[in-house]
Enzyme design. Structure first.
Site, PDB file in Angstrom:
ATOM      1  N   CYS A 189       0.851  -1.165   0.016  1.00  0.00           N
ATOM      2  CA  CYS A 189       0.021  -0.147   0.036  1.00  0.00           C
ATOM      3  C   CYS A 189       0.748   1.279   0.113  1.00  0.00           C
ATOM      4  O   CYS A 189       0.428   2.118  -0.314  1.00  0.00           O
ATOM      5  CB  CYS A 189      -0.832  -0.257   1.163  1.00  0.00           C
ATOM      6  SG  CYS A 189      -2.204  -1.337   1.149  1.00  0.00           S
TER       7      CYS A 189
ATOM      8  N   HIS B 107      -3.326   7.384   1.934  1.00  0.00           N
ATOM      9  CA  HIS B 107      -3.859   6.071   1.599  1.00  0.00           C
ATOM     10  C   HIS B 107      -5.179   5.657   2.113  1.00  0.00           C
ATOM     11  O   HIS B 107      -5.298   5.934   3.345  1.00  0.00           O
ATOM     12  CB  HIS B 107      -2.723   4.868   1.563  1.00  0.00           C
ATOM     13  CG  HIS B 107      -3.267   3.583   1.803  1.00  0.00           C
ATOM     14  ND1 HIS B 107      -3.524   2.878   0.499  1.00  0.00           N
ATOM     15  CD2 HIS B 107      -3.092   2.395   2.538  1.00  0.00           C
ATOM     16  CE1 HIS B 107      -3.933   1.552   0.690  1.00  0.00           C
ATOM     17  NE2 HIS B 107      -3.688   1.591   1.808  1.00  0.00           N
TER      18      HIS B 107
ATOM     19  N   ASN C 154     -10.108  -0.238  -0.541  1.00  0.00           N
ATOM     20  CA  ASN C 154      -8.596   0.242  -0.577  1.00  0.00           C
ATOM     21  C   ASN C 154      -8.128  -0.612  -1.878  1.00  0.00           C
ATOM     22  O   ASN C 154      -8.047  -1.648  -2.072  1.00  0.00           O
ATOM     23  CB  ASN C 154      -8.128  -0.988   0.840  1.00  0.00           C
ATOM     24  CG  ASN C 154      -6.837  -0.618   0.953  1.00  0.00           C
ATOM     25  OD1 ASN C 154      -6.121  -0.427   0.140  1.00  0.00           O
ATOM     26  ND2 ASN C 154      -6.374  -1.318   2.119  1.00  0.00           N
TER      27      ASN C 154
HETATM   28  O1  UT7 Z   1      -3.728  -0.991   3.125  1.00  0.00           O
HETATM   29  C1  UT7 Z   1      -3.006  -1.426   4.391  1.00  0.00           C
HETATM   30  C2  UT7 Z   1      -3.392  -1.328   5.568  1.00  0.00           C
HETATM   31  N1  UT7 Z   1      -4.576  -1.984   5.840  1.00  0.00           N
HETATM   32  C3  UT7 Z   1      -5.528  -1.573   6.892  1.00  0.00           C
HETATM   33  O2  UT7 Z   1      -5.168  -0.633   7.251  1.00  0.00           O
HETATM   34  C4  UT7 Z   1      -6.736  -2.480   7.523  1.00  0.00           C
HETATM   35  C5  UT7 Z   1      -6.488  -2.088   8.893  1.00  0.00           C
HETATM   36  N2  UT7 Z   1      -7.618  -2.914   9.587  1.00  0.00           N
HETATM   37  C6  UT7 Z   1      -8.774  -2.696   9.433  1.00  0.00           C
HETATM   38  O3  UT7 Z   1      -9.226  -1.669   8.698  1.00  0.00           O
HETATM   39  C7  UT7 Z   1      -9.965  -3.331  10.642  1.00  0.00           C
HETATM   40  O4  UT7 Z   1      -9.190  -3.935  11.469  1.00  0.00           O
HETATM   41  C8  UT7 Z   1     -10.860  -4.215   9.739  1.00  0.00           C
HETATM   42  C9  UT7 Z   1     -11.605  -3.462   8.835  1.00  0.00           C
HETATM   43  C10 UT7 Z   1     -10.166  -5.049   8.851  1.00  0.00           C
HETATM   44  C11 UT7 Z   1     -11.658  -4.910  10.855  1.00  0.00           C
HETATM   45  O5  UT7 Z   1     -12.333  -3.915  11.824  1.00  0.00           O
HETATM   46  P1  UT7 Z   1     -12.449  -4.333  13.235  1.00  0.00           P
HETATM   47  O6  UT7 Z   1     -13.279  -3.331  13.727  1.00  0.00           O
HETATM   48  O7  UT7 Z   1     -11.039  -4.382  13.628  1.00  0.00           O
HETATM   49  O8  UT7 Z   1     -13.215  -5.631  13.323  1.00  0.00           O
HETATM   50  P2  UT7 Z   1     -12.613  -6.936  13.762  1.00  0.00           P
HETATM   51  O9  UT7 Z   1     -11.785  -7.641  12.965  1.00  0.00           O
HETATM   52  O10 UT7 Z   1     -12.258  -6.988  15.041  1.00  0.00           O
HETATM   53  O11 UT7 Z   1     -13.941  -7.947  13.657  1.00  0.00           O
HETATM   54  C12 UT7 Z   1     -15.256  -7.730  14.606  1.00  0.00           C
HETATM   55  C13 UT7 Z   1     -16.296  -8.537  14.225  1.00  0.00           C
HETATM   56  C14 UT7 Z   1     -15.871  -9.878  14.423  1.00  0.00           C
HETATM   57  O12 UT7 Z   1     -16.978 -10.891  14.705  1.00  0.00           O
HETATM   58  P3  UT7 Z   1     -16.763 -11.305  16.538  1.00  0.00           P
HETATM   59  O13 UT7 Z   1     -15.561 -12.110  16.617  1.00  0.00           O
HETATM   60  O14 UT7 Z   1     -16.628  -9.991  17.269  1.00  0.00           O
HETATM   61  O15 UT7 Z   1     -18.051 -11.842  16.546  1.00  0.00           O
HETATM   62  C15 UT7 Z   1     -15.663 -10.534  12.808  1.00  0.00           C
HETATM   63  O16 UT7 Z   1     -15.767 -11.672  12.725  1.00  0.00           O
HETATM   64  O17 UT7 Z   1     -16.641  -8.325  12.927  1.00  0.00           O
HETATM   65  C16 UT7 Z   1     -16.805  -9.680  12.294  1.00  0.00           C
HETATM   66  N3  UT7 Z   1     -16.503  -9.492  10.851  1.00  0.00           N
HETATM   67  C17 UT7 Z   1     -17.454  -9.118   9.959  1.00  0.00           C
HETATM   68  N4  UT7 Z   1     -18.864  -9.202  10.108  1.00  0.00           N
HETATM   69  C18 UT7 Z   1     -19.403  -8.756   8.827  1.00  0.00           C
HETATM   70  C19 UT7 Z   1     -15.344  -9.325  10.369  1.00  0.00           C
HETATM   71  N5  UT7 Z   1     -15.381  -9.252   8.846  1.00  0.00           N
HETATM   72  C20 UT7 Z   1     -16.688  -8.940   8.814  1.00  0.00           C
HETATM   73  C21 UT7 Z   1     -17.563  -8.434   7.627  1.00  0.00           C
HETATM   74  N6  UT7 Z   1     -18.937  -8.476   7.801  1.00  0.00           N
HETATM   75  N7  UT7 Z   1     -16.931  -8.494   6.421  1.00  0.00           N
END
Ligand code: UT7
Length: 323
Positions: free
Chosen positions: A113, A250, A280
């Site tokens: 990225c 980004h 992204n």
């Molecule tokens: O470009 C390179 C750099 N990349 C980034 O900067 C990405 C950085 N990370 C992020 O943007 C975020 O961490 C994410 C968007 C990837 C995830 O957001 P989060 O708030 O950290 O969510 P999480 O991974 O803690 O997941 C929370 C919940 C989980 O369920 P439980 O375990 O709490 O029951 C996931 O299973 O959300 C669930 N979940 C989803 N639910 C519906 C994860 N993906 C999805 C989805 N739809 N697509």
């Protein structure tokens, strides 16, 4: 002094826009979750025949037209991508051939990225030191081809696209007054290589692999590293956040953009945001966002623009540009 001035900008998106609702047919997700956690509403996904190379060529042509320059006058192409058309040769050489350029040098840069910031920094150095006079700097990606479409934690986040700028060597005033690239700062820390990676490659699995990410870890590091490199870049020129006209980050997650702006004390209306419509797009996201803000009249000639990125590796960096 000799400076690399941005004389033209262009971009290209695949034809197919895919909404969050469309993705609910593929994985268990919802528009509400994606919008709330990321700010993404839609992304563009490459169709058959659309590749990193073809998107890069279209973006390069648009940038050359914007600059009023012929491809034959370009003597350097630096293309940031982690999704090349082939393992080799560099996709930049495909772009070179398509543009009908038979001189100069063309190569790819792989910093995920941060690819556009890395490519810009390298091209800037080469233009300033006289190795090149006119350079195309391109960010182009087709991340849809390296996603695990059964993994809802990653497949909803990314999109495809390309953006390009034309740099030209121009005699400009020294310091922050002159136009062009003023300062660039690049970093990497390979201890974090397993936090965001692709689980295949020619020398390991002999396959392409798919993207794997520990999202929360990447998020945490992104806010810290981006803030640090923005501060480092501004400090190096004796500037503060208040001196900047536009931040073009980004585009990974709207929450990262909001946290960084808040940490930095930058009002939201100075931050160019396109993650809602592009998702992204990795190395393509900064030039795509720059193109949007230039075309809609926000970024004007003479504005001070700070671009920044962080991605797999980890890699991160920033560039300060007088537009
Ligand atoms: O470009 C390179 C750099 N990349 C980034 O900067 C990405 C950085 N990370 C992020 O943007 C975020 O961490 C994410 C968007 C990837 C995830 O957001 P989060 O708030 O950290 O969510 P999480 O991974 O803690 O997941 C929370 C919940 C989980 O369920 P439980 O375990 O709490 O029951 C996931 O299973 O959300 C669930 N979940 C989803 N639910 C519906 C994860 N993906 C999805 C989805 N739809 N697509």
């Amino acid at each position: 002094m000799r400076r690399a001035v941005i004389q033209g900008i262009g971009s290209s998106l695949p034809k197919n826009a895919v909404s969050n609702h469309d993705l609910t047919r593929i994985v268990e997700t919802s528009d509400e979750w994606i919008v709330e956690r990321t700010g993404i509403k839609q992304r563009y996904l490459a169709a058959e025949g659309e590749t990193t190379g073809s998107l890069a060529v279209a973006a390069a042509r648009a940038a050359l037209q914007d600059a009023g320059m012929e491809a034959q006058s370009i003597d350097l192409i630096v293309l940031g991508t982690s999704t090349p058309d082939n393992t080799f040769p560099a996709t930049a050489t495909f772009v070179q051939a398509e543009l009908g350029m038979v001189r100069g040098a063309a190569f790819d840069v792989q910093a995920v990225c941060s690819g556009f910031v890395y490519a810009l920094s390298i091209a800037d150095s080469m233009v300033r030191t006289g190795s090149a006079n006119r350079a195309l700097v391109i960010g182009s990606e087709t991340f849809s081809r390296i996603l695990d479409w059964s993994d809802r934690t990653t497949c909803v986040l990314f999109g495809d696209g390309a953006g390009a700028v034309v740099l030209e060597a121009v005699e400009e005033a020294e310091g922050i007054e002159g136009r062009g690239v003023i300062a660039t700062k690049l970093h990497s820390d390979g201890r974090y290589k397993d936090k965001l990676y692709v689980d295949g490659g020619p020398s390991t699995t002999k396959t392409v692999g798919v993207l794997r990410m520990e999202g929360k870890e990447v998020f945490k590091h992104a806010v810290v590293n981006i803030s640090a490199v923005m501060t480092e870049t501004l400090d190096s020129m004796g500037l503060t956040a208040a001196d900047i006209d536009w931040i073009v980050p980004h585009q990974a997650n709207k929450r990262i953009l909001d946290s960084t702006a808040k940490r930095f004390g930058i009002p939201e209306d100075k931050v160019v945001i396109t993650v809602d419509r592009h998702g992204n797009t990795s190395a393509a996201s900064i030039p795509l966002a720059l193109d949007v803000a230039v075309k809609d009249g926000r970024i004007k000639r003479g504005d001070l623009v700070l671009v920044e990125a962080m991605g797999g590796g980890f890699t991160w960096g920033a560039a300060l540009i007088r537009w």
